[in-house]
Enzyme design. Structure first.
Site, PDB file in Angstrom:
ATOM      1  CG  ASN A  55      -6.683  89.697  95.329  1.00  0.00           C
ATOM      2  OD1 ASN A  55      -6.065  90.300  96.198  1.00  0.00           O
ATOM      3  ND2 ASN A  55      -7.833  89.091  95.567  1.00  0.00           N
ATOM      4  CG  HIS A 141     -10.536  81.168 101.300  1.00  0.00           C
ATOM      5  ND1 HIS A 141     -11.789  80.793 100.857  1.00  0.00           N
ATOM      6  CD2 HIS A 141     -10.379  82.466 100.942  1.00  0.00           C
ATOM      7  CE1 HIS A 141     -12.353  81.816 100.234  1.00  0.00           C
ATOM      8  NE2 HIS A 141     -11.525  82.849 100.273  1.00  0.00           N
ATOM      9  CD  GLU A 180      -5.315  79.930 102.470  1.00  0.00           C
ATOM     10  OE1 GLU A 180      -4.850  80.903 101.847  1.00  0.00           O
ATOM     11  OE2 GLU A 180      -6.420  79.953 103.038  1.00  0.00           O
ATOM     12  CB  SER A 184      -6.256  85.341 101.250  1.00  0.00           C
ATOM     13  OG  SER A 184      -7.090  85.006 102.345  1.00  0.00           O
ATOM     14  CG  ASP A 209      -6.439  77.851  98.555  1.00  0.00           C
ATOM     15  OD1 ASP A 209      -5.914  78.544  97.659  1.00  0.00           O
ATOM     16  OD2 ASP A 209      -7.551  78.121  99.037  1.00  0.00           O
ATOM     17  CG  HIS A 212      -3.960  84.865  97.504  1.00  0.00           C
ATOM     18  ND1 HIS A 212      -4.474  86.066  97.066  1.00  0.00           N
ATOM     19  CD2 HIS A 212      -4.998  84.204  98.087  1.00  0.00           C
ATOM     20  CE1 HIS A 212      -5.747  86.141  97.376  1.00  0.00           C
ATOM     21  NE2 HIS A 212      -6.102  85.026  98.001  1.00  0.00           N
ATOM     22  CE  LYS A 244      -7.721  85.061  94.693  1.00  0.00           C
ATOM     23  NZ  LYS A 244      -8.831  84.141  94.427  1.00  0.00           N
TER      24      LYS A 244
END
Length: 398
Positions: A55, A141, A180, A184, A209, A212, A244
Site C-alpha cells: 500500500n 473495513h 470510506e 480497500s 475512514d 486509502h 499507506k
C-alpha cells in the site's frame, strides 16, 4: 519428559478442525517473510519480485528524508514512548504532528493512534450507546463492522454506495453514518457530497475512514473529501492512516476540539495504550511535508493506473470500477485466484490473492496495487504476465 508444546486435539477450542476447514476451502492464510525495504521490488528467499501488493502508493516507505527523520527522532527521544499518552508518552513531537495534520486537512484538532484499526474502534466505542443508531456501508473495513456488531447500539448496513438505501434507513438525530473514502478491496470511492447532504438533512453525525485516499487524492494529497470538493466542516470525524501513502505507520482521528477532548477522556484504545514512538511522529511529519509537494508523483501514479487499466481490459480481464492505486482483478473462485497469483509469482510478479471472508463469496480477486515508485516498464511486465497466464489457462472474464 513432556514436550513444552501441547497440541490442542481436545478441549473447548477445536483449532485443528477450524484450520483444516479453511484449508479445504482454499482459504487458509500463511505468512511469508520478506527481506529488505518496502519498494517496487520485493525480496523473498533471495529472489527479487516486482511488488504489486503493498500500500506504499507514493513510494515513500523507503524515502531517505523520512528515514533520516526517524533516525534523528530515535537519537532525540529514544526508541519508544515509554507510556500511554496520558502518563508520559505524549511529547512535543506528537503535539507538533497533530497540529500539522490539523492545518493540512482544515481540522480544529487531531488525536494520534497506533493504527487505523484501533482508531476506528476507539471512536465507535467512545461515542455509541444503546440509545444510538449506526449506519455503515456494507463494504466498510472489518475494524468498523466488527466494532459496530459488538456495541449496544443498533447497527444498520446499507448496500454499497447506495444513497437511496441509506436515506430510507435514516432516522433524525439518532447517531452516526460511517463510510470510506477509498474502499480497500474495491478501490472505488464513497459518494461524499451526497453522504454529507444526507447527514446534514437528518441531523446525524458523519465519519470518513480515508486510510486509502489520504496522500493519493486531492490537492496536496488532502484526500477524498478535498478531491470531491467536500468541506471538512461537513464531516464530523475524519480518520486517516500513516502506513499507506505516507509510508510510515500509525493513524489519527480529527474533527472539532470538543471531539478530541472527549476522545482523550473516553476512548479506551487511546487511554490504555502505550503511545506511538516520538521518533515515528517525526517521520510522519517529514512524510506529510513530502506528500504536500508530491503532485508529480501523483500525476505519474495516475498515468500508471490508466496504462494498467487499458492493458488489462485489452487482455479481457475484468477490473473493478477503480481509478485509484487499488486495482481489483476479479477472478471469482478462491482456487482460481490462488492459481493465478502463483502463475504470476513464477514470472517474478508478487500479487496477492484476496479471498473470503475478506471479500464476499464468489468475488475472490487479485488485489493489484500500484505505486508512484513503479515505472512504465514494471506495468508492462505485469501485463505480459497476465497475458501469459490467460493464454496458459487463466480465465479472463469480460
Amino acid at each position: 519428559m513432556k514436550s513444552a508444546h501441547v497440541t490442542a486435539h481436545y478441549g473447548p477450542f477445536p483449532l485443528s478442525e477450524a484450520l483444516a476447514t479453511r484449508a479445504q476451502q482454499d482459504l487458509l492464510r500463511r505468512r511469508v517473510p520478506t527481506e529488505g525495504p518496502t519498494g517496487p521490488r520485493l525480496w523473498v528467499d533471495r529472489r527479487a519480485y516486482l511488488n504489486f501488493s503493498a500500500n506504499d502508493y507514493l513510494g515513500l516507505a523507503g524515502d531517505e528524508a523520512i528515514k533520516a527523520a526517524l533516525v534523528a527522532g530515535v537519537e532525540q527521544y529514544g526508541a519508544g514512548a515509554g507510556a500511554s499518552p496520558l502518563v508520559t508518552g505524549y511529547s512535543r513531537a506528537h503535539q507538533r504532528l497533530e497540529e500539522t495534520i490539523a492545518e493540512w486537512l482544515g481540522l480544529e484538532a487531531v488525536l494520534l493512534f497506533n493504527c487505523g484499526f484501533s482508531a476506528n474502534q476507539a471512536v465507535l466505542g467512545a461515542l455509541l450507546g444503546k440509545e444510538h443508531l449506526l449506519w455503515q456501508d456494507r463494504l466498510n473495513h472489518a475494524s468498523l463492522q466488527e466494532m459496530g456488531s459488538r456495541l449496544p447500539c443498533k447497527m444498520r448496513r446499507f448496500a454499497h454506495n447506495d444513497m437511496a438505501a441509506l436515506a430510507r434507513q435514516l432516522e433524525p438525530g439518532r447517531g452516526l453514518i460511517v463510510s470510506e473514502g477509498v474502499f480497500s478491496m474495491d478501490g472505488d470511492q464513497g459518494p461524499w457530497p451526497e453522504l454529507a447532504r444526507l447527514a446534514a438533512q437528518s441531523h446525524n453525525w458523519l465519519m470518513i475512514d480515508d486510510a486509502h485516499g489520504l496522500g493519493v487524492l486531492g490537492p496536496e494529497g488532502r484526500g477524498t473529501l478535498a478531491a470531491q470538493g467536500v468541506s471538512p466542516d461537513s464531516v464530523h470525524i475524519q480518520m486517516g492512516t500513516f502506513g499507506k501513502a505516507l509510508g510510515v505507520a500509525g493513524a489519527f482521528v480529527g474533527g472539532s476540539r470538543e471531539l478530541v477532548d472527549y476522545l482523550v477522556n473516553f476512548a479506551r484504545h487511546y487511554v490504555y495504550s502505550t503511545h506511538m514512538p516520538a521518533a515515528q511522529a517525526l517521520a510522519v511529519s517529514e512524510s506529510i511535508a513530502l506528500v504536500r509537494g508530491a503532485d508529480e508523483r501523483r500525476a505519474h501514479l495516475n498515468h500508471l493506473i490508466a496504462r494498467f487499466r487499458q492493458g488489462a481490459e485489452q487482455l479481457g480481464w475484468t477490473l473493478g470500477a477503480s481509478q485509484t492505486p487499488i486495482q481489483p482483478l476479479l477472478v471469482g473462485e478462491s482456487r482460481a485466484a490462488l492459481a493465478l497469483s502463483e502463475r504470476l509469482r513464477e514470472a517474478g510478479l508478487w500479487v496477492g490473492a484476496i479471498r473470503p471472508p475478506t471479500v464476499p463469496a464468489g468475488t475472490a480477486r487479485l488485489r493489484i496495487t500500484l505505486s508512484a515508485a513503479h515505472q512504465e516498464a514494471h506495468i508492462d511486465r505485469l501485463l505480459d504476465g497476465l497475458g501469459l497466464a490467460s493464454n496458459e489457462g487463466g480465465q479472463a472474464h469480460g
